[in-house]
Design an enzyme around this catalytic site. Structure first.
Site, PDB file in Angstrom:
ATOM      1  CG  LEU A 328      -1.971  -1.078   1.319  1.00  0.00           C
ATOM      2  CD1 LEU A 328      -2.648  -1.039   2.682  1.00  0.00           C
ATOM      3  CD2 LEU A 328      -2.987  -0.914   0.199  1.00  0.00           C
ATOM      4  N   GLY A 329       2.046   1.180   0.565  1.00  0.00           N
ATOM      5  CA  GLY A 329       2.890   2.366   0.627  1.00  0.00           C
ATOM      6  C   GLY A 329       4.139   2.113   1.431  1.00  0.00           C
ATOM      7  N   GLY A 331       6.860   4.049   4.304  1.00  0.00           N
ATOM      8  CA  GLY A 331       6.985   5.124   5.271  1.00  0.00           C
ATOM      9  C   GLY A 331       8.369   5.185   5.863  1.00  0.00           C
ATOM     10  N   GLY A 334       9.173   1.653   7.519  1.00  0.00           N
ATOM     11  CA  GLY A 334       8.969   0.381   6.850  1.00  0.00           C
ATOM     12  C   GLY A 334       7.836   0.437   5.854  1.00  0.00           C
ATOM     13  CG  ASP A 447       5.317  13.893  10.108  1.00  0.00           C
ATOM     14  OD1 ASP A 447       5.534  15.018   9.616  1.00  0.00           O
ATOM     15  OD2 ASP A 447       5.612  12.840   9.529  1.00  0.00           O
TER      16      ASP A 447
END
Length: 641
Positions: A328-329, A331, A334, A447
């Site tokens: 999915l993505g 970061g 990880g 963040d």
């Protein structure tokens, strides 16, 4: 002050006579409390109090609201006010209940900077601080009738179930209100539950859980009432609302997860990437639960439940061996994968590579245990974890529509209408308010940005990626810490001096709001001749009274209210003011966003732009988790134009 309140009450009563339809405003006094502290400037205080009360009753009378909030913050003695009446009351009865409550307020000592009055039909409260997310307060919170039900055993069992159902269902209903009628031998049980509309869903549930426990002490008496700062429960063998005003809570009383499908009867409308840095473990160990009731929790101590433990083999199978097609993505800590468990549930699986030692295992488990207890509808839910060799794996709820930045700057740019954008702004504010003020210890996210706001299948926002989060003990106003975050979203006092408080999240939220309104990235120059960063452009347009020029050109002008967009843009600028103390708290921002009125005398001061000195203008942000030493940050006051 007394004379002004008398005139206010008289005016209300005269209006009620003209309007008619005054039935039963239900003004039996249940509780009254006055602050032991006085305002410093009585003239300023009374001016703010009168304006707040006028604003509240205007919302009830003109907008026919059963819930109203207002604030006047001019001078040294601000006043925050809230009024709520039971949804079954007519507008006239609701206003009459307000008049009675306003008259009660004058009985407090001169200049008392806080008061609350609770009737069976309504409550009114004002304070010198933003209390709108508060759910519980110390003190008596139960009133029981004196007469027992004829069929005590049957009545007792039925009433307990009715109240339990209301406790579970009410937080899931828009507006946090439910009314039911349930037949029993020889009659019926009429019951309602209600929460203040400014509290979170989890806050409403927690408040009603306490209320349910208290009100059960009244059974098997025919009548009982439980109340607190943020909720109200009542049952009676005698009807106190019309049968046609009941609500069918059947779809929700057994733990349904959606607010859809709640049937209103009669006239009543009634992939997260989460882990706290292991380096914070020392702070967590130093933190001790306060002896006093923390952040609205009247019971004091907070019990943390551990997260669910998943087997590595099961997660490997669920993600097809962590295949790229399921990714999915990526970061700062990880990769994230989509996984389908054996029971069919879809989850997001985050793989962390953190090394291996007994100490790391202890830190990982302790901090995951903390964050897994953070539950709010606008925060991505951590479901559990897994430890396998050097790998630490976290499992989260799956977010069908991925991250907000894709809808603002990516392939789905232009697909969000104004209502969706407003809902995302408000939901994000509520999630942050919970982290800062409603959880048992303040959590600073550090963040907040559009890529860390995920969207569920209904396009509702959930804040994700707590990898940089810090804990702020109650006895501290800020922390001194090394910078970590994303420049372009970062508050100046934190980026340059390492001073971290919850107001750093407020600053970041303001920048995100500007991005949502404009469709422009905060850390990129516009391609036109002006070549401005987003915050520069927003401030320039504000000073030139041309805020609508900031609106994303993909939005249809007929799709939004110009005044509302301008107001929310001003709210965003309030969040980015140079002084952290001047920025509103997140609970105050929730109020400002929900209140349809203008900001009144509140005006933003000149914000501060934080950028990094890279070789090109567009490369102006560090990646999540990087140190500020990777780039030289500069701070400049935006020049007045």
């Amino acid at each position: 002050m007394v004379m002004q309140l008398k005139l206010l009450a008289l005016t209300l009563l005269l209006w009620l006579r003209v309007e008619g339809a005054l039935g039963d405003p239900q003004i039996s006094l249940l509780n009254k409390g006055c602050s032991q502290y006085n305002a410093t400037n009585l003239s300023n205080f009374y001016e703010n109090l009168n304006a707040t009360l006028d604003n509240l009753i205007a919302q009830v009378r003109k907008q026919r609201k059963h819930f109203a909030m207002a604030q006047e913050a001019r001078g040294a003695d601000p006043v925050y006010g809230m009024f709520q009446c039971r949804n079954y009351l007519s507008t006239a009865d609701c206003a009459a209940c307000f008049a009675a409550a306003a008259a009660q307020v004058r009985n407090c000592s001169t200049g008392a900077n806080g008061a609350r009055v609770i009737y069976d039909g309504c409550f009114l409260r004002y304070e010198s601080y933003g209390f709108f997310e508060q759910t519980t307060m110390p003190g008596d919170s139960i009133i029981c009738g004196n007469e027992k039900a004829a069929e005590a055993n049957g009545f007792n069992a039925t009433a307990q179930q009715v109240l339990k159902d209301l406790q579970i269902a009410t937080p899931k209903i828009t507006g946090y209100y439910a009314a039911t009628k349930t037949k029993v031998a020889g009659g019926a049980i009429y019951a309602i539950a209600q929460c203040a509309e400014t509290v979170s869903e989890s806050g409403c549930l927690e408040c009603l859980t306490v209320g349910y426990k208290n009100i059960n002490l009244c059974l098997p008496n025919k009548n009982g009432i439980a109340f607190d700062a943020g909720c109200f429960m009542r049952y009676s063998e005698t009807a106190f609302f019309a049968d046609k005003q009941t609500i069918d809570i059947t779809p929700l009383k057994k733990g349904g997860s959606s607010k859809k499908g709640v049937i209103i009867g009669g006239v009543v409308g009634g992939v997260g990437l989460v882990v706290i840095l292991l380096a914070l473990f020392a702070l967590l160990r130093r933190y001790k639960k306060p002896k006093k009731a923390p952040r609205g929790d009247i019971l004091g101590a907070t019990e943390l439940k551990g997260p669910e433990t998943y087997r590595y083999k099961g997660l490997k199978s669920a993600t097809k061996n962590f295949s790229d097609e399921n990714k999915l993505g990526e970061g700062g800590f990880g990769d994230v994968y989509k996984g389908t468990l054996k029971n069919g549930k879809v989850v997001a699986v985050k793989k962390l590579i953190l090394g291996h030692s007994r100490k790391i295992d202890e830190q990982f488990e302790s901090e995951v245990k903390l964050i897994s207890n953070v539950h709010h509808k606008n925060l991505v839910r951590l479901l559990g974890c897994c430890i396998n060799g050097q790998e630490r794996i976290l499992v989260y709820e799956y977010m069908a529509n991925n991250s907000l930045d894709r809808f603002l700057f990516g392939q789905k740019k232009g697909s969000l209408n104004w209502k969706q954008r407003y809902d995302i702004i408000l939901g994000t504010a509520k999630g942050l308010a919970y982290l800062h003020e409603d959880f048992h210890i303040c959590i600073i996210h550090r963040d907040i940005k559009t890529s860390n706001i995920l969207l569920d299948e209904d396009m509702q926002p959930k804040i994700a990626d707590f990898g940089l989060a810090r804990l702020l003990p109650e006895d501290q106003t800020h922390l001194s810490t090394r910078f970590a975050g994303t420049l372009g979203y970062t508050a100046p006092e934190y980026a340059i001096n390492g001073q971290l408080s919850e107001k750093a999240d407020t600053y970041s939220f303001g920048v995100v709001v500007l991005e949502i309104i404009s469709g422009q990235k905060s850390n990129e120059f516009r391609a036109d001749a002006e070549g401005e960063f987003l915050l520069q452009r927003a401030w320039k347009l504000y000073e030139e009274n041309m805020l609508l020029e900031l609106v994303d050109e993909t939005l249809d002008p007929e799709d939004y209210d110009a005044e509302e967009v301008e107001k929310i843009t001003e709210i965003a600028l309030l969040c980015t003011q140079a002084s952290a103390a001047a920025r509103p708290t997140m609970s105050e921002l929730v109020l400002l966003l929900k209140n349809k009125n203008s900001l009144g005398q509140m005006r933003p001061s000149m914000p501060v732009l934080v950028q990094s000195n890279f070789r090109t203008k567009v490369e102006t942000s560090t990646s999540t988790g990087s140190s500020i030493s990777n780039a030289t940050a500069t701070v400049s006051m935006l020049s007045a134009r």
